[in-house]
Motif scaffolding. Structure first.
Motif, PDB file in Angstrom:
ATOM      1  N   GLN A  19       5.049  14.080 -12.085  1.00 43.72           N
ATOM      2  CA  GLN A  19       5.405  14.270 -10.684  1.00 43.72           C
ATOM      3  C   GLN A  19       4.493  13.458  -9.786  1.00 43.72           C
ATOM      4  N   GLY A  20       3.216  13.346 -10.161  1.00 45.99           N
ATOM      5  CA  GLY A  20       2.295  12.519  -9.385  1.00 45.99           C
ATOM      6  C   GLY A  20       2.717  11.066  -9.406  1.00 45.99           C
ATOM      7  N   GLY A  21       3.165  10.575 -10.579  1.00 41.02           N
ATOM      8  CA  GLY A  21       3.655   9.209 -10.682  1.00 41.02           C
ATOM      9  C   GLY A  21       4.895   8.994  -9.840  1.00 41.02           C
ATOM     10  N   ALA A  22       5.789   9.978  -9.850  1.00 45.26           N
ATOM     11  CA  ALA A  22       7.001   9.887  -9.031  1.00 45.26           C
ATOM     12  C   ALA A  22       6.637   9.860  -7.552  1.00 45.26           C
ATOM     13  N   ALA A  23       5.644  10.647  -7.172  1.00 42.82           N
ATOM     14  CA  ALA A  23       5.193  10.653  -5.774  1.00 42.82           C
ATOM     15  C   ALA A  23       4.658   9.279  -5.393  1.00 42.82           C
ATOM     16  N   ALA A  24       3.868   8.676  -6.285  1.00 39.87           N
ATOM     17  CA  ALA A  24       3.311   7.350  -5.990  1.00 39.87           C
ATOM     18  C   ALA A  24       4.423   6.323  -5.833  1.00 39.87           C
ATOM     19  N   ARG A  25       5.418   6.354  -6.717  1.00 35.77           N
ATOM     20  CA  ARG A  25       6.523   5.398  -6.600  1.00 35.77           C
ATOM     21  C   ARG A  25       7.286   5.587  -5.292  1.00 35.77           C
ATOM     22  N   SER A  26       7.477   6.836  -4.882  1.00 35.86           N
ATOM     23  CA  SER A  26       8.175   7.110  -3.623  1.00 35.86           C
ATOM     24  C   SER A  26       7.384   6.569  -2.434  1.00 35.86           C
ATOM     25  N   LEU A  27       6.065   6.769  -2.464  1.00 38.50           N
ATOM     26  CA  LEU A  27       5.225   6.290  -1.364  1.00 38.50           C
ATOM     27  C   LEU A  27       5.209   4.771  -1.307  1.00 38.50           C
ATOM     28  N   LEU A  28       5.134   4.129  -2.470  1.00 34.14           N
ATOM     29  CA  LEU A  28       5.161   2.660  -2.495  1.00 34.14           C
ATOM     30  C   LEU A  28       6.491   2.145  -1.951  1.00 34.14           C
ATOM     31  N   ALA A  29       7.577   2.806  -2.328  1.00 37.03           N
ATOM     32  CA  ALA A  29       8.894   2.400  -1.837  1.00 37.03           C
ATOM     33  C   ALA A  29       8.997   2.577  -0.324  1.00 37.03           C
ATOM     34  N   ALA A  30       8.233   3.535   0.212  1.00 35.96           N
ATOM     35  CA  ALA A  30       8.250   3.790   1.656  1.00 35.96           C
ATOM     36  C   ALA A  30       7.327   2.851   2.417  1.00 35.96           C
ATOM     37  N   GLY A  31       6.654   1.944   1.682  1.00 41.53           N
ATOM     38  CA  GLY A  31       5.809   0.959   2.343  1.00 41.53           C
ATOM     39  C   GLY A  31       4.328   1.312   2.408  1.00 41.53           C
ATOM     40  N   TRP A  32       3.924   2.379   1.731  1.00 39.68           N
ATOM     41  CA  TRP A  32       2.505   2.738   1.720  1.00 39.68           C
ATOM     42  C   TRP A  32       1.749   1.763   0.828  1.00 39.68           C
ATOM     43  N   ALA A  44      -1.783   5.866  -4.648  1.00 39.88           N
ATOM     44  CA  ALA A  44      -2.537   6.381  -5.795  1.00 39.88           C
ATOM     45  C   ALA A  44      -3.322   7.630  -5.416  1.00 39.88           C
ATOM     46  N   MET A  45      -3.899   7.643  -4.221  1.00 40.53           N
ATOM     47  CA  MET A  45      -4.660   8.814  -3.788  1.00 40.53           C
ATOM     48  C   MET A  45      -3.753  10.042  -3.708  1.00 40.53           C
ATOM     49  N   PHE A  46      -2.594   9.910  -3.067  1.00 40.82           N
ATOM     50  CA  PHE A  46      -1.708  11.056  -2.953  1.00 40.82           C
ATOM     51  C   PHE A  46      -1.084  11.442  -4.288  1.00 40.82           C
ATOM     52  N   ALA A  47      -0.873  10.466  -5.178  1.00 39.26           N
ATOM     53  CA  ALA A  47      -0.393  10.790  -6.525  1.00 39.26           C
ATOM     54  C   ALA A  47      -1.441  11.627  -7.253  1.00 39.26           C
ATOM     55  N   TYR A  48      -2.709  11.273  -7.104  1.00 36.47           N
ATOM     56  CA  TYR A  48      -3.782  12.062  -7.712  1.00 36.47           C
ATOM     57  C   TYR A  48      -3.789  13.479  -7.151  1.00 36.47           C
ATOM     58  N   PHE A  49      -3.698  13.611  -5.839  1.00 35.06           N
ATOM     59  CA  PHE A  49      -3.679  14.945  -5.235  1.00 35.06           C
ATOM     60  C   PHE A  49      -2.487  15.747  -5.751  1.00 35.06           C
TER      61      PHE A  49
END
Length: 85
Positions: A13-26, A32-37
């Motif tokens: 789920q953390g990896g999925a969160a990171a991919r979503s954030l990258l897709a959103a332009g982060w 990576a920080m939010f994926a870790y959290f």
């Protein structure tokens, strides 16, 4: 606004969160920080920090907020370059 749950999640789920954030332009670092959290969470034992490092001064949020220079925040003008990203 993005809300990230930091408990009860898996690394997948953390990896999925990171991919979503990258897709959103982060940025990759922020994603990576939010994926870790999301995958691991973040706990701080404030009482232990006070006990183990009594020489470090501390203040609460109200004291910190009162000490801030509000004119710099409230003065109209161009947004600093660093705040645009």
């Amino acid at each position: 606004m993005l809300t990230v749950a930091v408990t009860g999640t898996t690394r997948a789920q953390g990896g999925a969160a990171a991919r979503s954030l990258l897709a959103a332009g982060w940025t990759a670092d922020l994603a990576a920080m939010f994926a870790y959290f999301t995958a691991s969470g973040l706990d701080v034992d404030v009482a232990a920090l006070h006990r183990d490092f009594p020489e470090v001064g501390r203040h609460g949020f109200p004291d910190w907020a009162h000490a801030q220079d509000r004119t710099a925040i409230l003065t109209p003008g161009p947004m600093p370059e660093a705040a645009r990203h």
